[in-house]
Design an enzyme around this catalytic site. Structure first.
Site, PDB file in Angstrom:
ATOM      1  CG  HIS A  34      -4.578  -3.303  -0.871  1.00  0.00           C
ATOM      2  ND1 HIS A  34      -4.786  -2.803  -1.640  1.00  0.00           N
ATOM      3  CD2 HIS A  34      -4.481  -2.627   0.418  1.00  0.00           C
ATOM      4  CE1 HIS A  34      -3.954  -1.560  -1.600  1.00  0.00           C
ATOM      5  NE2 HIS A  34      -3.519  -1.395   0.247  1.00  0.00           N
ATOM      6  CB  SER A  38      -0.898   0.480   0.699  1.00  0.00           C
ATOM      7  OG  SER A  38      -1.965   1.008   0.683  1.00  0.00           O
ATOM      8  CG  ASP A  50      -5.705  -2.822  -4.860  1.00  0.00           C
ATOM      9  OD1 ASP A  50      -6.489  -2.174  -4.015  1.00  0.00           O
ATOM     10  OD2 ASP A  50      -4.454  -3.195  -4.347  1.00  0.00           O
TER      11      ASP A  50
END
Length: 488
Positions: free
Chosen positions: A456, A171, A431
């Site tokens: 993700h 991320s 994602d």
């Protein structure tokens, strides 16, 4: 979400709460792991590092304490150093015993270190979260933290200077992992960047486009039902009886009829309900503790005509997600949210003020819905999010300001044309963040892995017997990449 032979940068954010303890969905955090890799002979040690406040003026300010964890469980002489970089949340020692990087550490005999990001968790440089203090909360300062930390740790743990540091990240720290190698190649030998957005964008409209595509992977009927449900929600809002029905069925904390002329409240209401789907999609079947509801679960509800009209099914999804987060009602009031976000008290379990500041000052990343024919209607355009920047921090953070700072970020890091080597960029097709990431590249210096069917940072979590073959294959490719760069 960075821990390999050269510098392993990983994002390890936990659940984030507001001032009332309500869970907030940030559409980015990867969360903690689900289970440990194996029985440990040694517990990870918590340590504190004397860090510099402003790396552009290192002598002006006193140093502050930055938290890090270290584990020698899998280390053998000659092994590399893996550095897990913390992101927009509290660092947790759970990541020192779990996740794919620990398996890689066992394979390559690595010393593992995780470093908490400035202004998150217990790593608070200034003692408060005032706007004046948050001027030191930037990705550039965070990268400089890494560089200074590594330079000192090299003296402590690598006297001969022969150990390679590898960075892994997921991320936002996935972005940091790539940028760290780009800006400090003399310190960081390589990086694994998982689900890292490289392109900063104010109006991140592609986010919900991917959400729609991901729901369509269940069936087109699910997409049709969701679109109809939001259209019916719009109709209910136009009439007093419909408004009362919304109050009851969607378990609102405050009656919507009192907010019907408040565009900010209504935007918040729609964004919260749309967030039910966004959160499920982003973490779909990723083997993490917050991945308890899946696309299958919400779409099973949305296509089930025995549950009533589409908007009644939408309300059932909302009820299901409220129960999941142990919330009694849906709190959508804009002013209440702004008041919470103005709280400048440091709390290691809260991070939304800090991360919102970073979006307002560097990245944008605002997941918008701006057209009536879109899946979630046109109720939360980019102006809704820019208004929050102005109301929480400063009137100067207007549209022009956001465009300028986001442009500066893209220029500084290179956006989707990074000038890097020894970085592997990993994304999943489910994602939504892959829309801002590097998912393919003709340049052999910027290799990519695009995993069909994963969400993700799925590759970062513990392997499971339920993992799809593409995910298992991706983890092996990552291991092969690490092995190859460790030879160079």
């Amino acid at each position: 979400m960075r821990c390999l032979a050269f510098v392993l940068l990983v994002y390890l954010s936990l659940n984030v709460e507001d001032a009332h303890g309500k869970k907030l969905f940030s559409k980015g955090f990867i969360g903690g792991p689900n289970k440990v890799f194996a029985h440990l002979q040694q517990e990870p040690q918590v340590e504190w590092f004397q860090q510099i406040l402003d790396h552009s003026n290192a002598t002006k300010y006193p140093k502050w304490k930055q938290r890090y964890y270290i584990s020698t469980e899998h280390y053998k002489p000659g092994g590399p150093i893996f550095l897990m970089i913390g992101g927009e949340g509290k660092e947790t020692p759970k990541w020192m015993t779990s996740g794919a990087w620990i398996h890689y550490a066992a394979k390559f005999n690595a010393l593992c270190i995780s470093l908490e990001h400035r202004f998150y968790g217990a790593s608070q440089p200034t003692g408060n979260l005032s706007t004046d203090s948050l001027q030191y909360l930037t990705s550039e300062q965070a990268l400089a933290d890494l560089a200074y930390f590594i330079s000192v740790m090299k003296v402590k743990y690598d006297e001969e200077g022969s150990k390679k540091w590898i960075a892994f990240g997921g991320s936002y720290p996935g972005s940091l992992a790539a940028w760290a190698r780009e800006k400090y190649p003399e310190l960081i030998h390589g990086s694994i960047s998982s689900s890292g957005p490289l392109l900063a964008e104010v109006d991140f409209k592609e986010y919900f486009e991917v959400v729609q595509q991901s729901l369509a992977s269940y069936s087109e009927d699910c997409v049709v039902a969701v679109r109809r449900s939001f259209s019916q929600l719009e109709i209910l809002l136009r009439h007093m009886i419909g408004q009362r029905e919304i109050n009851e069925k969607f378990q609102l904390c405050d009656p919507v009829e009192k907010s019907i002329d408040n565009k900010l409240d209504i935007a918040s209401l729609f964004e919260n309900i749309a967030g039910n789907f966004a959160g499920v999609v982003q973490y779909n079947k990723d083997n993490s503790p917050h991945s308890t509801k899946t696309i299958d679960d919400v779409c099973d509800v949305m296509v089930n005509e025995t549950l009533g009209t589409p908007v009644q099914r939408l309300a059932e999804v909302n009820r299901m997600m409220l129960n999941e987060s142990k919330e009694k009602c849906l709190d959508y009031k804009y002013d209440k949210m702004i008041e919470d976000m103005k709280n400048i008290t440091c709390d290691e379990d809260k991070a939304m003020r800090q991360w919102t500041y970073q979006t307002c000052n560097e990245f944008g990343f605002y997941q918008t819905s701006t057209q009536t024919d879109l899946l979630f209607s046109d109720r939360f355009p980019v102006d809704f999010f820019i208004r929050q920047c102005m109301d929480i921090f400063s009137e100067k953070m207007d549209s022009q300001y956001l465009q300028a700072v986001v442009g500066k970020t893209n220029t500084f890091y290179g956006a989707l044309n990074p000038n890097t080597t020894n970085v592997l960029y990993v994304h999943g097709s489910i994602d939504p963040w892959h829309a801002l990431g590097l998912i393919s590249s003709p340049n052999p210096n910027t290799p990519t892995i695009f995993i069909e069917g994963t969400a993700h940072c799925a590759n970062m979590y513990e392997p499971s017997k339920n993992d799809i073959p593409a995910l298992t294959e991706a983890r092996q490719k990552i291991q092969d990449f690490i092995e190859n760069i460790l030879k160079t």
